[in-house]
Structures are given as structure tokens and as C-alpha cells.
Design an enzyme around this catalytic site. Structure first.
Site, PDB file in Angstrom:
ATOM      1  N   ARG A 262       0.845  -1.210   0.000  1.00 35.40           N
ATOM      2  CA  ARG A 262       0.000   0.000   0.000  1.00 35.40           C
ATOM      3  C   ARG A 262       0.871   1.248   0.000  1.00 35.40           C
ATOM      4  O   ARG A 262       0.620   2.198  -0.732  1.00 35.40           O
ATOM      5  CB  ARG A 262      -0.926  -0.006   1.228  1.00 35.40           C
ATOM      6  CG  ARG A 262      -2.085  -0.991   1.126  1.00 35.40           C
ATOM      7  CD  ARG A 262      -3.120  -0.767   2.218  1.00 35.40           C
ATOM      8  NE  ARG A 262      -2.706  -1.236   3.525  1.00 35.40           N
ATOM      9  CZ  ARG A 262      -3.059  -2.409   4.066  1.00 35.40           C
ATOM     10  NH1 ARG A 262      -3.838  -3.240   3.405  1.00 35.40           N
ATOM     11  NH2 ARG A 262      -2.652  -2.747   5.272  1.00 35.40           N
TER      12      ARG A 262
ATOM     13  N   PHE B  31     -11.573  -4.918  -5.106  1.00 34.16           N
ATOM     14  CA  PHE B  31     -11.505  -5.722  -3.869  1.00 34.16           C
ATOM     15  C   PHE B  31     -10.959  -4.844  -2.727  1.00 34.16           C
ATOM     16  O   PHE B  31      -9.954  -5.174  -2.092  1.00 34.16           O
ATOM     17  CB  PHE B  31     -10.620  -6.961  -4.061  1.00 34.16           C
ATOM     18  CG  PHE B  31     -10.973  -7.804  -5.263  1.00 34.16           C
ATOM     19  CD1 PHE B  31     -12.027  -8.707  -5.209  1.00 34.16           C
ATOM     20  CD2 PHE B  31     -10.274  -7.680  -6.459  1.00 34.16           C
ATOM     21  CE1 PHE B  31     -12.357  -9.491  -6.313  1.00 34.16           C
ATOM     22  CE2 PHE B  31     -10.601  -8.451  -7.565  1.00 34.16           C
ATOM     23  CZ  PHE B  31     -11.634  -9.366  -7.499  1.00 34.16           C
TER      24      PHE B  31
ATOM     25  N   ASP C 114     -16.169  -3.401  -3.861  1.00 32.96           N
ATOM     26  CA  ASP C 114     -16.143  -4.631  -3.063  1.00 32.96           C
ATOM     27  C   ASP C 114     -17.574  -5.156  -2.989  1.00 32.96           C
ATOM     28  O   ASP C 114     -18.524  -4.407  -3.210  1.00 32.96           O
ATOM     29  CB  ASP C 114     -15.608  -4.351  -1.644  1.00 32.96           C
ATOM     30  CG  ASP C 114     -15.036  -5.596  -0.972  1.00 32.96           C
ATOM     31  OD1 ASP C 114     -13.799  -5.724  -0.910  1.00 32.96           O
ATOM     32  OD2 ASP C 114     -15.835  -6.452  -0.519  1.00 32.96           O
TER      33      ASP C 114
ATOM     34  N   ASP D  87      -6.505  -6.578  -5.954  1.00 33.45           N
ATOM     35  CA  ASP D  87      -6.051  -7.359  -4.787  1.00 33.45           C
ATOM     36  C   ASP D  87      -7.129  -8.350  -4.365  1.00 33.45           C
ATOM     37  O   ASP D  87      -7.767  -8.195  -3.330  1.00 33.45           O
ATOM     38  CB  ASP D  87      -5.720  -6.394  -3.633  1.00 33.45           C
ATOM     39  CG  ASP D  87      -5.168  -7.132  -2.422  1.00 33.45           C
ATOM     40  OD1 ASP D  87      -4.569  -8.203  -2.605  1.00 33.45           O
ATOM     41  OD2 ASP D  87      -5.333  -6.625  -1.295  1.00 33.45           O
TER      42      ASP D  87
ATOM     43  N   CYS E  19      -2.457 -13.557  -3.376  1.00 32.70           N
ATOM     44  CA  CYS E  19      -2.146 -14.023  -2.021  1.00 32.70           C
ATOM     45  C   CYS E  19      -2.272 -15.536  -1.922  1.00 32.70           C
ATOM     46  O   CYS E  19      -2.287 -16.097  -0.838  1.00 32.70           O
ATOM     47  CB  CYS E  19      -3.039 -13.330  -0.989  1.00 32.70           C
ATOM     48  SG  CYS E  19      -4.782 -13.695  -1.210  1.00 32.70           S
TER      49      CYS E  19
HETATM   50  N1  SAH Z   1      -7.061  -4.754  -0.640  1.00 31.96           N
HETATM   51  C1  SAH Z   1      -7.614  -4.976   0.672  1.00 31.96           C
HETATM   52  C2  SAH Z   1      -7.817  -6.454   0.979  1.00 31.96           C
HETATM   53  C3  SAH Z   1      -8.681  -7.199  -0.007  1.00 31.96           C
HETATM   54  S1  SAH Z   1      -9.317  -8.681   0.609  1.00 31.96           S
HETATM   55  C4  SAH Z   1      -6.751  -4.293   1.729  1.00 31.96           C
HETATM   56  O1  SAH Z   1      -5.669  -3.761   1.386  1.00 31.96           O
HETATM   57  O2  SAH Z   1      -7.146  -4.272   2.878  1.00 31.96           O
HETATM   58  C5  SAH Z   1     -10.401  -9.220  -0.630  1.00 31.96           C
HETATM   59  C6  SAH Z   1     -11.731  -8.504  -0.697  1.00 31.96           C
HETATM   60  O3  SAH Z   1     -12.406  -8.964  -1.859  1.00 31.96           O
HETATM   61  C7  SAH Z   1     -12.704  -8.734   0.447  1.00 31.96           C
HETATM   62  O4  SAH Z   1     -13.048  -7.496   1.016  1.00 31.96           O
HETATM   63  C8  SAH Z   1     -13.960  -9.374  -0.203  1.00 31.96           C
HETATM   64  O5  SAH Z   1     -15.178  -8.866   0.330  1.00 31.96           O
HETATM   65  C9  SAH Z   1     -13.807  -8.921  -1.631  1.00 31.96           C
HETATM   66  N2  SAH Z   1     -14.428  -9.744  -2.687  1.00 31.96           N
HETATM   67  C10 SAH Z   1     -14.442 -11.087  -2.812  1.00 31.96           C
HETATM   68  N3  SAH Z   1     -15.009 -11.443  -3.991  1.00 31.96           N
HETATM   69  C11 SAH Z   1     -15.369 -10.306  -4.626  1.00 31.96           C
HETATM   70  C12 SAH Z   1     -15.978 -10.008  -5.889  1.00 31.96           C
HETATM   71  N4  SAH Z   1     -16.326 -10.975  -6.727  1.00 31.96           N
HETATM   72  N5  SAH Z   1     -16.167  -8.716  -6.206  1.00 31.96           N
HETATM   73  C13 SAH Z   1     -15.809  -7.722  -5.368  1.00 31.96           C
HETATM   74  N6  SAH Z   1     -15.216  -7.939  -4.165  1.00 31.96           N
HETATM   75  C14 SAH Z   1     -15.001  -9.211  -3.805  1.00 31.96           C
END
Ligand code: SAH
Length: 395
Positions: A211, A227, A249, A299, A339
């Protein structure tokens, strides 16, 4: 009498290299009657003493090594490991002004099956293996000793416990119940963490370094943060001078928290959007409508939980990254991460190269990322390296 396991001939090799796992097929003989999580001595086929390990009769990973020394696995042992882990992180904590960090990253900190994150004065534990569960009292006593002012909360509400023959658990282990939000700070950015019902232990601490590194790409740019969870990269983008940030998200609580985080930091909310959308659909919609961005951040959650899922995961990564490249302005930047531990860095790079071909765009890798420094990788346990990413210049 203490129990012991004897390995199949030749199976001591990985232990002599200090890898902490013993698979069921590597065991020749079990002596005594070890129960779920009991500490056992591990011997080679020839009777050479190798390690102290936790026995897990229901798991493919039949034992996990606590120590390669002849020492008792008790409160003192855990105090020593905790103090080592804290000392290793001290300079990272000071430099980032961190009030949230990963204190124990399981095998990588010599404590298999144990994750501990700290948010202010709340320690949040996940006990993921039979051995970790069996040592819960010793671990708890050690935590109280090393962190006398901290409250301790458990978030072992994870399905991997089933593989170890354990039920999911969650709740206060010591001290106060966490409030609905605890505010932590990293690199000068404030973030609300929901310890009781957020993802994992509440926050994705592992992306902190990425980040921070992302900020150099965003000044004056339009940013799509896919995400987004509770804002993470989007907050750094606002701090870094982005002209517009769309956070997408599927979790409404995460998006509400993301908005609250932007407010908490005093960012200009007219530059930020919080969109409840499925990223896979959203990217296609943008492509069809010709909507373009200068920076796309990608992500996603883990796509591959097992080797059997790896092929499908490769397709998933290729698909979303291709779409992301297609909606980038020429000269734009894709910041993309995986990840999934099973997705190796080289393979991820190849998938991104294929995605660029399919997108019909020229692409250059300009920076590589990995998990934050409080998520170390023990040299004997390369599996600990799970989070990787690339900055891609897309022309
Ligand atoms: N980038 C974030 C962490 C992401 S974790 C950070 O830095 O904190 C992954 C995220 O993807 C979660 O919040 C989950 O709700 C979301 N997610 C999962 N499948 C998804 C989809 N199909 N579309 C949008 N969001 C999704």
C-alpha cells in the site's frame, strides 16, 4: 511416559533442514498413545533424536515441530518465541508508526499453527492446529506475561480447524471485549478495525508495504481500487494525491468502514466512491462502456486453496488482469497481487504476460512487491512466502 514417533527411513532429511512439517506417510511407528495436539519426540528410523513436535492424528500434516532443541514446550518456551518475534519487529513498528502489526506468523515465527495480530492493546489469536489448541493455556500465560496491559481475543472461526479435528472458536480469552472498532495507524493513515467480525483477524496487515509503495503511482490520477475491503489501497491513493478513487467490493460492511476511514483521515470525500459491485462484472461493464482509469489496483481474495484449484485460479487471475489492462489508459499502471501461496511468483508473472497478450497491450513489469516485513519467511519454510505483486506499466 512421553510419546514418540519414528520416521520412515530417509524422511528425516527435511527435518534436518529444519522444515517443521511431518506428513502422515513419513511416519513408520508411533510409540505411546499421543492424543490430539500432544507433544511428542521425533526420531529418525535409526533412532536419532530430531525434534519436539505436536501430534495431529487427523491431519495429513501429522506433526508440526515446536523445537529442534531438547526443551520443554511450556509457558517459558512461548515467552521466548514471543519476545524474539517482538524484537524482530521493533524497528518495523517504529519506522511505520504502527499500532497494528502481525506479531506471530505461524511457522515463519517458529510457532506452527499460531497467528497473532496486535491492534492497539488487543491481541487477536488464531489457533489453527491441534498443537496450537493443546497449548492454549501456556500460550495465554505467555501472552499475559509479555503483554500485561493487553486484552486477548480469539478468532479461530476458520474452517481449516476441521482438518485438525477442531471446532471453530471465537471470543474473549483475557481482559476486555473489543469495541466495535479499534483505530490503528500505519504510515500516518488511520484505519478502523472490526476485530470481532472483520475478515481474518480484522484487517489485511500483510499488504501494508505494498500500500505504501503504491502511493508513487497515483498523484493526479484516476484510480480503480478493486476488492477494496475497508479502503486499504484507496486510503493511500487519496493520501498520495489521486484525483478520483473508486473502491469496489461485494461486502457492504467493508465499504461502510472504508468510507468511515476516509472521513476519519480527513480526506476529500468528493474524490472517493464506495461501490458495492462484483469486480468480475464491473470490469466487463467498464470495458463495454469504454470507461478508463489511469491506475487499477487488483487485490483479490485467495483463488487457490489447494493444488486441485490451481488451474482454475490461473484462469481467474488471467481474466481479471486482462480486463484490468483493457480499461487502463495508455501509459497506465496496474498494481496487481496474488495471495495464493500455491501461485508462485514466476507463474504469476507468466499469467500477467499472457493477460497482456490477450488484452492486446504492451506491458512492462516495473516493480515487484511482497508481503509486509512483519510477515517474515523462515529460510527453512519457503511456503511462508505467499503474497506477491507487480506494478505493470501498460501502453
Ligand atoms: N485490498 C484490501 C484487501 C482485499 S481482501 C486491503 O488492502 O485491505 C479481498 C476482498 O475482496 C474482500 O473485502 C472481499 O469482500 C472482496 N471480494 C471477494 N469477492 C469479490 C468479488 N467478486 N467482487 C468484489 N469484491 C469481492
Amino acid at each position: 511416559m512421553s510419546s514418540a514417533i519414528y520416521l520412515v527411513k530417509g524422511r528425516e532429511k527435511s527435518l534436518l533442514r529444519r522444515h517443521p512439517w511431518i506428513f502422515s506417510r513419513g511416519i513408520q511407528k508411533v510409540e505411546g498413545n499421543p492424543e490430539l495436539g500432544d507433544t511428542v519426540d521425533v526420531f529418525s528410523n535409526q533412532g536419532q533424536w530430531l525434534a519436539k513436535a505436536a501430534y495431529s492424528p487427523q491431519s495429513q500434516i501429522r506433526a508440526r515441530v515446536w523445537s529442534f532443541e531438547k526443551e520443554e514446550i511450556n509457558t517459558e518456551f512461548f515467552i521466548k518465541r514471543l519476545e524474539e518475534a517482538q524484537a524482530m519487529r521493533e524497528s518495523i513498528i517504529v519506522r511505520g508508526g504502527l499500532s497494528g502489526y502481525r506479531l506471530i506468523a505461524g511457522e515463519s515465527d517458529g510457532l506452527p499453527g499460531i497467528t497473532i495480530d496486535r491492534y492497539q492493546d488487543f491481541l487477536v489469536c488464531q489457533l489453527l492446529s491441534a498443537g496450537a489448541e493443546a497449548q492454549r493455556e501456556s500460550l495465554l500465560n505467555a501472552l499475559k506475561h509479555v503483554y500485561p496491559t493487553c486484552s486477548i481475543y480469539e478468532r479461530s472461526d476458520v474452517s481449516v480447524r476441521k482438518k485438525e479435528g477442531l471446532k471453530e472458536r471465537q471470543g474473549v480469552l483475557h481482559g476486555d471485549t473489543p469495541p466495535d472498532v479499534v483505530v490503528i495507524e500505519e504510515n500516518g493513515i488511520k484505519i478502523q478495525v472490526d476485530i470481532k467480525s472483520g475478515h481474518k483477524t480484522g484487517f489485511y496487515l500483510d499488504q501494508r508495504d505494498s500500500r505504501e509503495l503504491s502511493m508513487k503511482y497515483v498523484n493526479g490520477k484516476t484510480v480503480l481500487n478493486c476488492f477494496s475491503y475497508t479502503g486499504g489501497f484507496g486510503l493511500y491513493a487519496l493520501k498520495g494525491g489521486a484525483s478520483q478513487v473508486i473502491n469496489a467490493d461485494v461486502s457492504q460492511p467493508a465499504l461502510d468502514n472504508a468510507k468511515a476511514n476516509a472521513e476519519l483521515n480527513g480526506f476529500d470525500l468528493s474524490k472517493a466512491e464506495f461501490l458495492n459491485a462484483d469486480v468480475f462484472k464491473l470490469l466487463r461493464e467498464y470495458r463495454e462502456k469504454g470507461v478508463k482509469f489511469d491506475v487499477v489496483i487488483m487485490d483479490p481474495p485467495k483463488f487457490a486453496e489447494s493444488k486441485a484449484q490451481l488451474n482454475g485460479a490461473c484462469r481467474g487471475y488471467k481474466d481479471i488482469n486482462m480486463l484490468a489492462m483493457q480499461i487502463l489508459n495508455p501509459g497506465g499502471t496496474l498494481l496487481t497481487y496474488s495471495c495464493s501461496g500455491l501461485m508462485e511468483q514466476n507463474l504469476f508473472q507468466k499469467i500477467l504476460a499472457d493477460a497482456a497478450l490477450d488484452a492486446g497491450r504492451r506491458m512492462q513489469f516495473i516493480e515487484r512487491f511482497s508481503q509486509a516485513a512483519d510477515h517474515p519467511v523462515d529460510s527453512a519454510y519457503p511456503e511462508g512466502f505467499y503474497l506477491k505483486g507487480f506494478a505493470c506499466q501498460v501502453n
